[in-house]
Write an enzyme that holds these catalytic residues in place. Structure first.
Site, mmCIF file in Angstrom:
data_model
loop_
_atom_site.group_PDB
_atom_site.id
_atom_site.type_symbol
_atom_site.label_atom_id
_atom_site.label_comp_id
_atom_site.label_asym_id
_atom_site.label_seq_id
_atom_site.Cartn_x
_atom_site.Cartn_y
_atom_site.Cartn_z
ATOM 1 N N HIS A 313 0.853 -1.195 0.000
ATOM 2 C CA HIS A 313 0.000 0.000 0.000
ATOM 3 C C HIS A 313 0.884 1.239 0.000
ATOM 4 C CE1 HIS A 313 -3.217 2.785 1.117
ATOM 5 N NE2 HIS A 313 -4.030 1.836 0.703
ATOM 6 N N ASP A 371 -7.877 -5.458 -0.045
ATOM 7 C CA ASP A 371 -8.310 -6.352 -1.138
ATOM 8 C C ASP A 371 -7.929 -7.802 -0.938
ATOM 9 O OD1 ASP A 371 -7.505 -3.547 -3.020
ATOM 10 O OD2 ASP A 371 -9.512 -4.383 -2.863
HETATM 11 C C1 SDX Z 1 -6.272 -0.053 -2.930
HETATM 12 O O1 SDX Z 1 -4.544 4.465 -2.130
HETATM 13 C C2 SDX Z 1 -5.459 3.823 -1.498
HETATM 14 O O2 SDX Z 1 -5.847 4.177 -0.390
HETATM 15 C C3 SDX Z 1 -6.037 2.639 -2.221
HETATM 16 C C4 SDX Z 1 -7.031 1.794 -1.442
HETATM 17 C C5 SDX Z 1 -8.310 2.554 -1.167
HETATM 18 O O3 SDX Z 1 -9.012 2.171 -0.231
HETATM 19 O O4 SDX Z 1 -8.644 3.471 -1.957
HETATM 20 O O5 SDX Z 1 -6.461 1.377 -0.222
HETATM 21 C C6 SDX Z 1 -7.438 0.558 -2.240
HETATM 22 O O6 SDX Z 1 -6.028 0.281 -4.069
HETATM 23 C C7 SDX Z 1 -5.397 -0.998 -2.167
HETATM 24 C C8 SDX Z 1 -4.161 -1.454 -2.998
HETATM 25 C C9 SDX Z 1 -4.623 -2.558 -3.954
HETATM 26 N N1 SDX Z 1 -3.554 -2.916 -4.894
HETATM 27 C C10 SDX Z 1 -2.932 -4.086 -4.827
HETATM 28 O O7 SDX Z 1 -3.100 -4.911 -3.939
HETATM 29 C C11 SDX Z 1 -1.998 -4.355 -6.002
HETATM 30 C C12 SDX Z 1 -0.668 -4.884 -5.463
HETATM 31 N N2 SDX Z 1 -0.014 -3.807 -4.741
HETATM 32 C C13 SDX Z 1 0.977 -3.015 -5.482
HETATM 33 O O8 SDX Z 1 0.644 -2.802 -6.813
HETATM 34 C C14 SDX Z 1 1.456 -1.799 -4.693
HETATM 35 O O9 SDX Z 1 1.700 -2.229 -3.424
HETATM 36 C C15 SDX Z 1 0.590 -0.564 -4.632
HETATM 37 C C16 SDX Z 1 0.204 -0.068 -5.978
HETATM 38 C C17 SDX Z 1 -0.628 -0.812 -3.834
HETATM 39 C C18 SDX Z 1 1.424 0.524 -3.943
HETATM 40 O O10 SDX Z 1 2.510 0.764 -4.737
HETATM 41 P P1 SDX Z 1 3.584 1.918 -4.387
HETATM 42 O O11 SDX Z 1 3.224 2.610 -3.131
HETATM 43 O O12 SDX Z 1 3.784 2.742 -5.599
HETATM 44 O O13 SDX Z 1 4.822 1.096 -4.013
HETATM 45 P P2 SDX Z 1 5.856 0.515 -5.068
HETATM 46 O O14 SDX Z 1 5.103 -0.080 -6.225
HETATM 47 O O15 SDX Z 1 6.881 1.554 -5.321
HETATM 48 O O16 SDX Z 1 6.469 -0.707 -4.228
HETATM 49 C C19 SDX Z 1 7.575 -0.515 -3.383
HETATM 50 C C20 SDX Z 1 8.359 -1.825 -3.510
HETATM 51 C C21 SDX Z 1 8.731 -2.131 -4.953
HETATM 52 O O17 SDX Z 1 9.881 -2.976 -4.868
HETATM 53 P P3 SDX Z 1 11.364 -2.236 -5.111
HETATM 54 O O18 SDX Z 1 11.267 -1.542 -6.427
HETATM 55 O O19 SDX Z 1 11.507 -1.274 -3.937
HETATM 56 O O20 SDX Z 1 12.341 -3.375 -5.070
HETATM 57 O O21 SDX Z 1 7.520 -2.915 -3.076
HETATM 58 C C22 SDX Z 1 7.299 -3.785 -4.173
HETATM 59 C C23 SDX Z 1 7.599 -3.008 -5.439
HETATM 60 O O22 SDX Z 1 8.008 -3.887 -6.487
HETATM 61 N N3 SDX Z 1 5.896 -4.175 -4.120
HETATM 62 C C24 SDX Z 1 5.437 -5.413 -4.300
HETATM 63 C C25 SDX Z 1 4.058 -5.323 -4.104
HETATM 64 N N4 SDX Z 1 3.723 -4.053 -3.829
HETATM 65 C C26 SDX Z 1 4.869 -3.352 -3.846
HETATM 66 N N5 SDX Z 1 6.069 -6.570 -4.593
HETATM 67 C C27 SDX Z 1 5.278 -7.653 -4.708
HETATM 68 N N6 SDX Z 1 3.929 -7.637 -4.540
HETATM 69 C C28 SDX Z 1 3.290 -6.494 -4.239
HETATM 70 N N7 SDX Z 1 1.975 -6.484 -4.090
#
Ligand code: SDX
Length: 436
Positions: A313, A371
């Site tokens: 998140h 989720d």
């Molecule tokens: C919702 O914003 C909100 O409040 C949203 C929400 C709401 O109520 O409105 O809470 C609802 O959208 C919840 C989130 C649902 N999405 C997912 O579950 C999809 C999977 N999650 C990721 O796509 C990600 O965690 C996000 C999009 C939710 C957040 O991404 P960020 O904050 O941009 O973080 P990032 O992508 O920069 O990740 C940081 C690191 C990265 O690794 P490095 O580059 O540092 O090595 O963490 C890794 C990412 O690759 N990472 C994950 C991961 N999420 C982040 N690795 C594996 N699996 C994951 N799910």
């Protein structure tokens, strides 16, 4: 917001004059540096794609402490709202700033329940879609189409219009989501009933048929109501920011909410519950719990492009409090339906256990979000996977409206228009084209 004694001084190593920037306090949470005059004073923009360090507005609706894993709706902890209120109480709270007293509660419930029918023409609008259209495509169209039916409530600057369009949207979303579902399975629409609760009505419109009476299961009714509460609002997430930016042009509330529906559809946002359930089913097909290790290796391999959906998140760097409550609801629903042995639930719990002990996730502070379990609950209730995000949109409609109304009522608001860092070609002339 309150001007802080502190101020920020921006200085430049090239000797350009430094700039003092005011700092403001909110009531809780991080202070902000006011950069509104930065471009006028320095000729420079800030650069923050994804808005990781940018506050787009001031708001008093929802507060998240990502480190503590805390979520407050108008100051009330989500755990207390979820256990002591229902979804329409939560709608009243988010829209008006306080929980209703007994009279206000009865009046608001009655007002919403009596606006649940939609114009009969909308069913002909649906007929333009293929039966296998994704429900989010249908919902984006239906919500936008509402602006073609309710001309008496489209002026976003008119407080009365804002009030009635809020009631109409909150009241009619369940009807529209259920219609999108029934259309997809070729069953007749079920009209809402005024003698049922908001969630009970939705269950009947989804799973009832004209051939027999539908008995609302109180455990499922309460579980669905809690799912709606948990998804109601969440600060300036992507879809809420979309609604604010769209509404800042002065467009009508139905169009602005339709933009929120469209944004929520994405798998990185509201579409994650559908993607998470599909991920669990894929792992189940691969061999279930025995294959979790192999799957986690894919997740940790950057080149795989595989993410653990339902994890991570932007704000929560601790357990999403909604995920905990959703897991509880999961237990209740599965027990009620005799599905305690649901293999997907066991798989999800095993995935969570392994992730929370794995350095990759611990280092990146990746925890289950709202989720991760919501899909399992909805699937157990009988909601098809491709409708999960539609349920999220139904529940988030009140948050979008509350945030839109807060923006419109803010005297400082103006149309949103970000700038850019231009990296393209400087001015050049079109070459003389050789005559063919
Ligand atoms: C919702 O914003 C909100 O409040 C949203 C929400 C709401 O109520 O409105 O809470 C609802 O959208 C919840 C989130 C649902 N999405 C997912 O579950 C999809 C999977 N999650 C990721 O796509 C990600 O965690 C996000 C999009 C939710 C957040 O991404 P960020 O904050 O941009 O973080 P990032 O992508 O920069 O990740 C940081 C690191 C990265 O690794 P490095 O580059 O540092 O090595 O963490 C890794 C990412 O690759 N990472 C994950 C991961 N999420 C982040 N690795 C594996 N699996 C994951 N799910």
């Amino acid at each position: 917001m309150k001007l802080a004694d502190n101020k920020a001084t921006l200085s430049f190593s090239n000797g350009s004059p430094s700039v003092d920037l005011p700092v403001y306090h909110g009531s809780i949470g991080p202070d902000v540096i006011d950069i509104r005059k930065l471009y006028a004073q320095t000729g420079m923009f800030t650069y923050d794609p994804g808005f990781l360090s940018t506050a787009s507005c001031q708001s008093s609706i929802t507060y998240i402490d990502g480190d503590k894993g805390e979520l407050l709706y108008r100051g009330y902890p989500i755990e207390q709202i979820a256990s002591q209120c229902d979804y329409l109480d939560t709608c009243y709270l988010l829209l008006k700033g306080d929980l209703p007293d007994a009279t206000q509660r009865a009046d608001f419930h009655k007002l919403v329940i009596n606006h649940t029918m939609v114009n009969e023409q909308l069913q002909f609008f649906l007929r333009g879609f293929r039966r296998d259209a994704h429900p989010m495509a249908v919902l984006t169209g239906l919500v936008g189409a509402m602006s073609a039916f309710y001309h008496d409530s489209t002026d976003i600057n008119n407080p009365q219009h804002r009030d009635i369009s809020a009631i109409r949207l909150i009241a009619k979303m369940p009807t529209l989501v259920a219609m999108a579902y029934k259309y997809g399975i070729g069953q007749p629409y079920m009209y809402p009933r005024n003698d049922l609760s908001y969630s009970g009505n939705f269950l009947r419109m989804m799973f009832g048929v004209p051939c027999e009476d539908y008995k609302v299961n109180p455990v499922l009714e309460r579980a669905l109501d809690r799912i709606f509460i948990l998804h109601a609002d969440h600060e300036q997430n992507a879809s809420t920011s979309t609604v604010r930016l769209c509404g800042s042009s002065g467009t009508n509330p139905f169009a602005a909410i339709a933009a929120g529906v469209a944004c929520l559809w994405g798998p990185a946002h509201g579409g994650a519950n559908e993607a998470c359930l599909n991920m669990l089913e894929d792992i189940q097909k691969m061999g279930g719990v025995a294959k979790v290790g192999e799957f986690m290796n894919q997740v940790k391999d950057k080149n795989s492009g595989v993410k653990l959906m339902g994890f991570g998140h932007r704000v929560y760097k601790n357990y999403d409090p909604r995920a905990k409550l959703m897991q509880e609801t999961c237990n209740e629903v599965l027990a009620e339906l005799g599905l305690e042995k649901d293999p997907l639930f066991a798989l999800a719990k095993q995935l969570e256990k392994i992730a929370l002990e794995d350095d990759y996730f611990v280092q990146r502070k990746l925890y289950p979000n709202v989720d991760f379990y919501s899909g399992i609950v909805q699937r157990a209730i009988g909601i098809p996977v491709n409708l999960f995000t539609g349920i999220f949109a139904l529940a988030r409609t009140v948050g979008w409206i509350a945030q839109l109304n807060e923006m419109i009522s803010d005297p400082e608001y103006k149309i949103g228009r970000p700038r850019q860092l231009f990296t393209g070609s400087p001015r050049r002339d079109v070459p003389t084209m050789a005559k063919a």
